[in-house]
Structures are given as C-alpha cells and as structure tokens.
Write a protein that holds these residues in place. Structure first.
Motif, mmCIF file in Angstrom:
data_model
loop_
_atom_site.group_PDB
_atom_site.id
_atom_site.type_symbol
_atom_site.label_atom_id
_atom_site.label_comp_id
_atom_site.label_asym_id
_atom_site.label_seq_id
_atom_site.Cartn_x
_atom_site.Cartn_y
_atom_site.Cartn_z
ATOM 1 N N ALA A 383 0.847 -1.203 0.000
ATOM 2 C CA ALA A 383 0.000 0.000 0.000
ATOM 3 C C ALA A 383 0.880 1.251 0.000
ATOM 4 O O ALA A 383 0.612 2.214 -0.728
ATOM 5 N N ALA A 384 1.942 1.227 0.800
ATOM 6 C CA ALA A 384 2.847 2.380 0.862
ATOM 7 C C ALA A 384 3.528 2.572 -0.488
ATOM 8 O O ALA A 384 3.638 3.687 -1.001
ATOM 9 N N SER A 385 3.962 1.461 -1.075
ATOM 10 C CA SER A 385 4.665 1.528 -2.353
ATOM 11 C C SER A 385 3.785 2.172 -3.427
ATOM 12 O O SER A 385 4.220 3.049 -4.171
ATOM 13 N N LYS A 386 2.513 1.749 -3.475
ATOM 14 C CA LYS A 386 1.578 2.328 -4.456
ATOM 15 C C LYS A 386 1.369 3.817 -4.204
ATOM 16 O O LYS A 386 1.255 4.605 -5.139
ATOM 17 N N TYR A 388 3.491 6.008 -2.827
ATOM 18 C CA TYR A 388 4.670 6.763 -3.295
ATOM 19 C C TYR A 388 4.711 6.802 -4.814
ATOM 20 O O TYR A 388 5.122 7.795 -5.406
ATOM 21 N N GLU A 389 4.334 5.681 -5.419
ATOM 22 C CA GLU A 389 4.396 5.626 -6.880
ATOM 23 C C GLU A 389 3.541 6.729 -7.490
ATOM 24 O O GLU A 389 3.927 7.366 -8.464
ATOM 25 N N THR A 390 2.369 6.973 -6.869
ATOM 26 C CA THR A 390 1.493 8.028 -7.379
ATOM 27 C C THR A 390 2.087 9.420 -7.142
ATOM 28 O O THR A 390 2.134 10.248 -8.045
ATOM 29 N N THR A 391 2.568 9.680 -5.922
ATOM 30 C CA THR A 391 2.969 11.060 -5.624
ATOM 31 C C THR A 391 4.378 11.398 -6.109
ATOM 32 O O THR A 391 4.678 12.562 -6.352
ATOM 33 N N PHE A 392 5.264 10.403 -6.238
ATOM 34 C CA PHE A 392 6.619 10.674 -6.719
ATOM 35 C C PHE A 392 6.797 10.288 -8.189
ATOM 36 O O PHE A 392 7.810 10.603 -8.801
ATOM 37 N N GLY A 393 5.832 9.519 -8.732
ATOM 38 C CA GLY A 393 5.958 9.077 -10.122
ATOM 39 C C GLY A 393 7.007 7.997 -10.305
ATOM 40 O O GLY A 393 7.469 7.755 -11.422
ATOM 41 N N GLY A 446 4.891 14.388 2.092
ATOM 42 C CA GLY A 446 4.433 13.399 3.071
ATOM 43 C C GLY A 446 2.928 13.514 3.291
ATOM 44 O O GLY A 446 2.203 12.514 3.265
ATOM 45 N N ILE A 447 2.472 14.747 3.479
ATOM 46 C CA ILE A 447 1.031 14.967 3.710
ATOM 47 C C ILE A 447 0.232 14.470 2.506
ATOM 48 O O ILE A 447 -0.855 13.908 2.649
ATOM 49 N N GLU A 448 0.792 14.647 1.330
ATOM 50 C CA GLU A 448 0.114 14.234 0.101
ATOM 51 C C GLU A 448 0.074 12.701 -0.039
ATOM 52 O O GLU A 448 -0.904 12.127 -0.522
ATOM 53 N N THR A 449 1.144 12.044 0.397
ATOM 54 C CA THR A 449 1.273 10.594 0.187
ATOM 55 C C THR A 449 0.463 9.780 1.202
ATOM 56 O O THR A 449 -0.074 8.716 0.874
ATOM 57 N N ILE A 450 0.385 10.268 2.434
ATOM 58 C CA ILE A 450 -0.225 9.483 3.522
ATOM 59 C C ILE A 450 -1.684 9.071 3.260
ATOM 60 O O ILE A 450 -2.036 7.898 3.443
ATOM 61 N N PRO A 451 -2.565 10.004 2.792
ATOM 62 C CA PRO A 451 -3.950 9.572 2.556
ATOM 63 C C PRO A 451 -4.058 8.433 1.533
ATOM 64 O O PRO A 451 -4.948 7.578 1.639
ATOM 65 N N LEU A 452 -3.135 8.405 0.565
ATOM 66 C CA LEU A 452 -3.156 7.322 -0.426
ATOM 67 C C LEU A 452 -2.805 5.989 0.219
ATOM 68 O O LEU A 452 -3.301 4.945 -0.189
ATOM 69 N N PHE A 453 -1.934 6.027 1.235
ATOM 70 C CA PHE A 453 -1.637 4.795 1.963
ATOM 71 C C PHE A 453 -2.923 4.228 2.575
ATOM 72 O O PHE A 453 -3.217 3.039 2.453
ATOM 73 N N TYR A 454 -3.685 5.081 3.235
ATOM 74 C CA TYR A 454 -4.925 4.633 3.884
ATOM 75 C C TYR A 454 -5.878 3.986 2.877
ATOM 76 O O TYR A 454 -6.480 2.949 3.128
ATOM 77 N N GLN A 455 -5.988 4.666 1.736
ATOM 78 C CA GLN A 455 -6.898 4.188 0.695
ATOM 79 C C GLN A 455 -6.461 2.803 0.184
ATOM 80 O O GLN A 455 -7.241 1.861 0.185
ATOM 81 N N HIS A 456 -5.178 2.686 -0.194
ATOM 82 C CA HIS A 456 -4.688 1.412 -0.737
ATOM 83 C C HIS A 456 -4.687 0.320 0.334
ATOM 84 O O HIS A 456 -5.010 -0.822 0.065
#
Ligand code: BES
Ligand code: MN
Ligand code: MN
Length: 465
Positions: A383-386, A388-393, A446-456
C-alpha cells in the motif's frame, strides 16, 4: 470532494505555521531543565489531534513523560491503522554551531531545498514527520476521505529509550489493537529517489568506567609505575576491533543473519554515489568492516562505536596528572537475530576479562532494543509503495535503515503487527546535529502521500475479507 493536492495548496501556509508553532516548544526529554516544556508539548499535540478530527484524545500519564493518544473510529468491520511518533527531541547543543536558535524555527532556502526548509531542533526528528500524519488526518476527516479506523500514539521519551511506552504498550494491548502500524521517523534516499525503510537496527548502549589509583596522581612522581586509566581504556577500546574492523567480542556475530547473495545484489541496485557521500561529509575515504559495502556496513552489519570519552584534565593549559578514572559511552548497533540483552552481557564479560591487573572496570548498561525487518510482500508495504508511486511518479526502493527505533520490535511482539516505515527525511537533514532542518517539499509530499496509503491499505486489507 477536494483532492489532497488542492487541499494542501489552500492550507499550505497554515500547515507550515502550525508545525513552526510546535517546534517552538523545547521538548528535550534528556534534560530535566526542560521538563515543563515537554509537558506543554504533550498538551499542544493533544490539541492538534482534537482539531484534526480525532474524537477521543487523552494525555496518558506515565512514570515519565505522557503519551498522547487519539482515535477516530469509522466502523468495527474496517481495518485499524496505528500511527506512532515522538514529540520529544534531542538536546540542541553545541548551541554555538547553530546559525539560528534551535527553538526559533526559521525557513531558509538551501541548494537542496530551493522552496525552503524549516530549521529547528525536531524539524525532521520527529515533529515535522509525525505532524504530516496529523495534517493528513485533518484532510481525510474534513473531506470524508478516511476509509478506516485510526489510532494515534505520540510519545515523549523516544530519544531516551521509550521506557514508559514499553510498559504502556504491555498494559494496553486491547486499546492499541491494530492491523498495521505506520511511522514516519526515518528517511528516504533522495527527493527524487523515494524509498521505504524495511529495517531498523537494534541497539545496546553501555557506559564503562576504568578506575586505577584512589586519587589523581602527580604524573612525574607516579608516572610509569601505576596503570593510567585513560591509557588502559584507550587500549581496551582499540582492541575491540581487529585489523579487518571486525568486532572481537567472542560470540558477538553468532546470531547475525547473513544476507543471501541475491539479497545483497538487490541492495546494491539502490542508487548510491560514493563520491557524493564522501563530499557531503568532507572525508577522503570511507572506513569500515572488510568485505562489505558502505550501504551494507550501515544497515545490515552490526557495529561498535564510542560516543563519548572523558577523564583527566581537559581545562586550559597543562596539568601533569594521572587520573584516577576514565570513562566512555559505547553504542552497539545490532541486526537480526542478535539479542540486545545477550550482546550487553557478552560485552560486559569481555570488557571485564580484558582489563589488566592494576585497574578495575565497571560496565553500566543503559538502554537497548532489538532490530526489526518488514517484509516487502506485506500488504502494508505494498500500500505504501503504491502511494509513493502516485505522488513521486516512481516505484520506491526498499531500503534497510541503520538507525534504531527500539519500540518497533516491541510493537511486533506485544501487538503482533508489522510496522511500515514511511519516512520522508533526508540524510542531509542533520537530525541530532546543529542546524537540523526539514524540507517543505518533504513535509508537503508526506502529507500528500499518507492519505493514499490509507486508501490502498484499506482496499488490500478488505479485498479477501
Ligand atoms: N528517528 C530516529 C531513528 C532513525 C533516524 C532511524 C533515521 C532511521 C533513520 C530516532 O529518533 C532515534 O534517534 N533513535 C535513536 C535510538 C534511541 C534509543 C535514542 C538512535 O537511532 O540513535
Ligand atoms: Mn526519531
Ligand atoms: Mn532521534
């Protein structure tokens, strides 16, 4: 629904100001002169959690500094994420090496941070990092985007060994029950090389005292005829490494897990520039255990380092004296499956054994903890990897870290859950050093990436259920 990037854009200045307000509290846990400030910081953290949308916030008293606990429940059938962080910081000294006061945060641009970085003690370790989670929660709560339950546990004694938290965890297993633990208190390889920390080293920290004569002696009258504790201590410490920089304590390596050739190959693929590394530290060569690369030496191999050494006369001018005592503080970084209690015992026995006649040796254990590893096939890692993949490309690189957060191994033992180490710091942040800073880029990313972790994570955790 407002997207996280729009939300950050709208609230950017407030997010920065709120972190700076938190950094103004000098929450130095090691020095009792700051104890009221540490207590005030706990209250400030509790207030921030309430404002971010936790509906149950407590400042839990302990024998030491309080643990701030908060939770937001979304449903009994949903997974629960436990966020851990620490509001205490390292002492700021040496004060004279700070360009601006450690507890008067200031934003300055640097070559690495053209958009600016916040300079203050605790900016990266760990206030700036755990506060990203508070702001990510604020976004999710206000925009109906929190997909699961969340618990926060922010302690005030991490930098001094997490003594109170260890007891708190053992006594509150039910309250702290969770599916995965999320921590931002580590770093990543570079701002354009995202990485996720998959391991932490363990630690054994000891203090040694070598005592010779019953008083300081005239170094002419007695010199050459009695053991000088400083000479002896220096010799004993030097003997703890051999010519290949292997540690000489019998049994020290017995339980060390060796990595397979494949695992080492994978590690070697992580981007690393030796020249840049040396330039950043102004050294002409690296140094360490024979047979291992720099990245292996500081992540998958155990170490023994003197952190401080003192004794005798260190005032102005000269004083001809043989001191009665010499002292040193020594840290050993450990790897799976070394046991820190056993290592502390092996060190003590060895150190006592190698002391020559004419001196007495005392070893005082301080604190310690076990090493920790997160497997990359864990759904939390994925979930974390996905995210980061979105926010860092870019897909983040898994990387074993060299530092220690001893409580993480205890979480695994007592709460039976794995920890995902989503750290957004950089090695250049100067944590524990003068001019500690945290990039605005890192903070906002970090703030941008964290909500995506929760979702995934919620998707992956509820998929098969
Ligand atoms: N956040 C650090 C640990 C860290 C930093 C791990 C960077 C990996 C990368 C933590 O606050 C810390 O300083 N831990 C101490 C141990 C503690 C028992 C004092 C350490 O590693 O020295
Ligand atoms: Mn930390
Ligand atoms: Mn620290």
């Amino acid at each position: 629904m407002t997207s996280i990037s729009d939300y950050i854009q709208t609230h950017r200045d407030r997010f920065i100001q709120e972190l700076m307000a938190l950094l103004r509290h000098p929450s130095v846990s090691a020095d009792s002169a700051y104890s009221q400030d540490v207590l005030d910081t706990a209250q400030a953290v509790a207030k921030a959690l309430r404002e971010a949308g936790c509906d149950q916030v407590e400042v839990c008293e302990t024998e030491g500094y309080p643990i701030v606990y908060g939770e937001k429940r979304m449903g009994d059938h949903l997974p629960t994420v436990l966020v851990y962080g620490h509001y205490d910081v390292q002492p700021p000294d040496p004060m004279e090496l700070w360009d601006t006061a450690p507890f008067e945060p200031e934003i300055r641009k640097t070559a690495l941070h053209p958009e600016g970085a916040i300079f203050a003690r605790g900016a990266a370790d760990d206030k700036g990092q755990f506060f990203m989670h508070v702001k990510a929660l604020e976004y999710m709560v206000r925009n109906n985007a929190l997909p699961c339950n969340v618990k926060f546990m922010i302690e005030g004694e991490e930098e001094v060994g997490s003594t109170s938290l260890s007891a708190f965890v053992r006594e509150n297993r039910e309250k702290l029950a969770n599916d995965v633990i999320l921590i931002s208190d580590t770093g990543m390889i570079g701002r354009d090389v995202p990485s996720i920390t998959t391991g932490l080293r363990g630690l054994s920290y000891v203090e040694v005292t070598v005592t010779g004569p019953n008083r300081d002696l005239h170094s002419g009258l007695y010199g050459g005829a009695v053991a000088n504790p400083i000479n002896i201590l220096a010799k004993m410490i030097a003997s703890l490494h051999d010519e290949n920089n292997h540690i000489t304590i019998p049994g020290f390596y017995d339980r060390v897990q060796e990595l397979t050739a494949e695992e080492r190959q994978l590690m070697a693929e992580a981007p690393f520039d030796l020249q840049e590394y040396k330039d950043a530290l102004n050294i002409d060569a690296v140094y360490g255990e024979k047979g291992y690369t720099t990245n292996e030496r500081n992540a998958i191999r155990p170490t023994l380092d003197v952190n401080g050494i003192w004794g005798g006369y260190i005032g102005e001018g000269a004083k001809t004296v043989i001191p009665s005592q010499a002292h040193a503080k020594i840290s050993m970084r450990l790897v799976p499956d070394q046991d820190w209690h056993e290592i502390t015992r092996l060190f003590t026995e060895h150190f006592e054994r190698i002391a020559p006649a004419g001196v007495r040796v005392k070893v005082t254990p301080h604190h310690g903890g076990q090493a920790y590893v997160t497997p990359i096939d864990h759904i939390g890692y994925q979930a974390a990897s996905k995210a980061y993949e979105t926010t860092f490309g870019k897909i983040p690189v898994p990387q074993r870290g060299g530092g220690s957060i001893p409580i993480v191994a205890l979480f695994e033992k007592e709460l039976e859950s794995k920890t995902i180490l989503m750290g957004f710091g950089l090695d250049s942040d100067a944590i524990h050093s003068p001019n500690e800073h945290y990039g605005l880029f890192n903070y906002l990313k970090g703030i941008e990436t964290i909500p995506l972790f929760y979702q995934h994570y919620t998707e992956l955790a509820t998929k098969g259920a």
